[in-house]
Every structure is written in C-alpha cells, then in structure tokens.
Design a protein around this motif. Sequence first.
Motif, PDB file in Angstrom:
ATOM      1  N   PRO A 164       0.820  -1.213   0.000  1.00 45.02           N
ATOM      2  CA  PRO A 164       0.000   0.000   0.000  1.00 45.02           C
ATOM      3  C   PRO A 164       0.854   1.262   0.000  1.00 45.02           C
ATOM      4  CG  PRO A 164      -0.914  -1.608   1.506  1.00 45.02           C
ATOM      5  CD  PRO A 164       0.400  -2.168   1.048  1.00 45.02           C
ATOM      6  N   SER A 165       0.295   2.315  -0.592  1.00 43.93           N
ATOM      7  CA  SER A 165       0.890   3.640  -0.768  1.00 43.93           C
ATOM      8  C   SER A 165       1.840   3.692  -1.950  1.00 43.93           C
ATOM      9  CB  SER A 165       1.583   4.161   0.498  1.00 43.93           C
ATOM     10  OG  SER A 165       2.848   3.570   0.686  1.00 43.93           O
ATOM     11  N   THR A 166       1.972   2.566  -2.673  1.00 43.05           N
ATOM     12  CA  THR A 166       2.824   2.504  -3.860  1.00 43.05           C
ATOM     13  C   THR A 166       2.059   2.988  -5.084  1.00 43.05           C
ATOM     14  OG1 THR A 166       3.985   0.597  -2.917  1.00 43.05           O
ATOM     15  CG2 THR A 166       4.224   0.969  -5.277  1.00 43.05           C
ATOM     16  N   GLU A 167       2.775   3.574  -6.038  1.00 44.59           N
ATOM     17  CA  GLU A 167       2.193   3.899  -7.335  1.00 44.59           C
ATOM     18  C   GLU A 167       2.089   2.615  -8.147  1.00 44.59           C
ATOM     19  OE1 GLU A 167       1.251   7.028  -8.493  1.00 44.59           O
ATOM     20  OE2 GLU A 167       1.606   7.729  -6.443  1.00 44.59           O
ATOM     21  N   VAL A 168       0.887   2.306  -8.636  1.00 42.49           N
ATOM     22  CA  VAL A 168       0.657   1.059  -9.352  1.00 42.49           C
ATOM     23  C   VAL A 168       0.031   1.342 -10.709  1.00 42.49           C
ATOM     24  CG1 VAL A 168       0.370  -0.179  -7.171  1.00 42.49           C
ATOM     25  CG2 VAL A 168      -1.657   0.676  -8.385  1.00 42.49           C
ATOM     26  N   ALA A 169       0.204   0.408 -11.627  1.00 40.82           N
ATOM     27  CA  ALA A 169      -0.401   0.528 -12.947  1.00 40.82           C
ATOM     28  C   ALA A 169      -1.897   0.267 -12.840  1.00 40.82           C
ATOM     29  CB  ALA A 169       0.239  -0.458 -13.909  1.00 40.82           C
ATOM     30  N   ALA A 170      -2.685   1.114 -13.486  1.00 43.52           N
ATOM     31  CA  ALA A 170      -4.135   0.952 -13.517  1.00 43.52           C
ATOM     32  C   ALA A 170      -4.649   1.394 -14.878  1.00 43.52           C
ATOM     33  CB  ALA A 170      -4.795   1.759 -12.405  1.00 43.52           C
ATOM     34  N   VAL A 171      -5.734   0.771 -15.316  1.00 43.70           N
ATOM     35  CA  VAL A 171      -6.338   1.078 -16.608  1.00 43.70           C
ATOM     36  C   VAL A 171      -7.745   1.616 -16.385  1.00 43.70           C
ATOM     37  CG1 VAL A 171      -7.195   0.098 -18.776  1.00 43.70           C
ATOM     38  CG2 VAL A 171      -4.985  -0.639 -17.858  1.00 43.70           C
ATOM     39  N   LEU A 172      -8.051   2.734 -17.026  1.00 46.92           N
ATOM     40  CA  LEU A 172      -9.392   3.308 -16.958  1.00 46.92           C
ATOM     41  C   LEU A 172      -9.763   3.883 -18.314  1.00 46.92           C
ATOM     42  CD1 LEU A 172      -8.966   6.675 -16.710  1.00 46.92           C
ATOM     43  CD2 LEU A 172      -8.264   6.011 -14.420  1.00 46.92           C
ATOM     44  N   GLU A 173     -11.073   4.142 -18.457  1.00 41.36           N
ATOM     45  CA  GLU A 173     -11.576   4.730 -19.689  1.00 41.36           C
ATOM     46  C   GLU A 173     -11.747   6.233 -19.479  1.00 41.36           C
ATOM     47  OE1 GLU A 173     -12.319   3.390 -22.618  1.00 41.36           O
ATOM     48  OE2 GLU A 173     -12.569   1.235 -22.301  1.00 41.36           O
ATOM     49  N   SER A 174     -10.943   7.013 -20.187  1.00 42.32           N
ATOM     50  CA  SER A 174     -11.037   8.472 -20.162  1.00 42.32           C
ATOM     51  C   SER A 174     -10.395   8.976 -21.444  1.00 42.32           C
ATOM     52  CB  SER A 174     -10.314   9.049 -18.934  1.00 42.32           C
ATOM     53  OG  SER A 174     -10.362  10.454 -18.930  1.00 42.32           O
ATOM     54  N   ASP A 175     -11.234   9.410 -22.389  1.00 42.97           N
ATOM     55  CA  ASP A 175     -10.740   9.731 -23.731  1.00 42.97           C
ATOM     56  C   ASP A 175     -10.017   8.531 -24.328  1.00 42.97           C
ATOM     57  OD1 ASP A 175     -11.689  12.366 -23.568  1.00 42.97           O
ATOM     58  OD2 ASP A 175      -9.889  13.004 -22.506  1.00 42.97           O
TER      59      ASP A 175
END
Length: 225
Positions: A36-47
């Motif tokens: 926790p508190s780490t920057e992680v890869a994530a995928v989202l829909e935005s443009d």
Amino acid sequence: MCGRFVQVSSPARLALALGAVDVSGDALRPRHNVAPSTEVAAVLESDGRRLGALRWGFVPSWSRDPADGPRPINARAEGAATSRLFGPSVRGRRCVVPVDGWYEWTEEDGARQPYLLRDPDGEPAALAALWSTWRDPAGTVPPLATVALVTTEARGAAATVHHRMPLVLAGADLDAWLDPATPDPAALLARTAATAAPTLAVRRVSRRVNDVRNDDPSLLEAVPG
C-alpha cells in the motif's frame, strides 16, 4: 482481502493485454512485492482506454486532508455501491489493476505464511478497482489520484488460502466494468462478484514476502511446506 501483489510485467505489456494506451511515463517500475501507498499501474476509460499510475490507498474526493482518516486499500464488493466512501466511484470511477499475481496468508507454526496466487499460464489478471482524485482546495498541492481493489468471497483454489479474494474480471465483464456508459454498475458489480472462480495456481512462497523491503524475483519461487 489483498494486501500485496506482483506487478512485474512492463506497462507496455499490460497496456497491450488490456487494449490500452500506456501513458504512465516513468512513474512505474517492476515490483515483486507491491505494498500500500505505492504507485501502481491501472487502466481506466477516459478519452479512450489508458494505462497510468495511481496510488494504492483510497482517498475520496471529498476528504478535507488526505493525511487524515483511513486510506483503504480494498473495497468489499458486497457494500461498495451503497457506501458513502466508494459509491460515487462505483457509479462513475471504475478501473482495473493488472497484476502478475497476488499474495494471501495463512497461519502456520505461529507465523504468517504467504502464498502466491496467479494465472497458471503466467498471464496478467485484471482486478476490479475503484479510483478517485483528491484536489487541494487551496490549489497548493498537486492532485492525488488513488485506487482501491474490489474484493469478494473467495472461490475455488483461492478459498484454500483465504476467505476473501480480489474480483478478477475478463471478457465482456471487463469491458462493461471499464465502460463509463454501463447503465447499472451496481448490478454489474453484484453479478460479477457472484460468478465462477477464475482458474488460479497457488504456490507457497518465502516468508521474506512479509517484509515489504524485500522485492526481488526470488519471492515468486515455490518453497516446500
């Protein structure tokens, strides 16, 4: 629950697997013991579908100060849609966190024994997640984008290790989860949380996983029981 996971595939590979464009820049690096508190890869829909970096540990947009109050890493599927904390994100800020596996623990000989759960073929798994962006009212601190993983009742092989597990998405469920236009995301969440368990390989691994300072490939190797 899910308190640690593995994210060693390159952002480019993860983006390709999920049909996304990698916009993470240099914000991410391979990690064998994501905490926790780490920057992680994530995928989202935005443009379009994009892969970027979010901080693991949810801070709601309405929080007065991100340093105050809890920063949950998980959201229970059973109550997320109606909760004040996660409800707005269920309705409009859904994402997935692609992982190469995650850790769960049992109690053995009075100590916490970690197990690695992953796809048997080594493919990344897409975990349902919720994101939020906190903005400083004074405008003196950069926006903070955070994420929590959605968990559900453990099924299949995962239930041999822990009673909870991350919600793994695939196919049409994955696309619907990411689609901002999905008409009833609460119903989608309830339905996907009740689907059959994903096929998983479960591996007993070193107790070195217990210390977040340890982060190397040996953590993924099987150890005898």
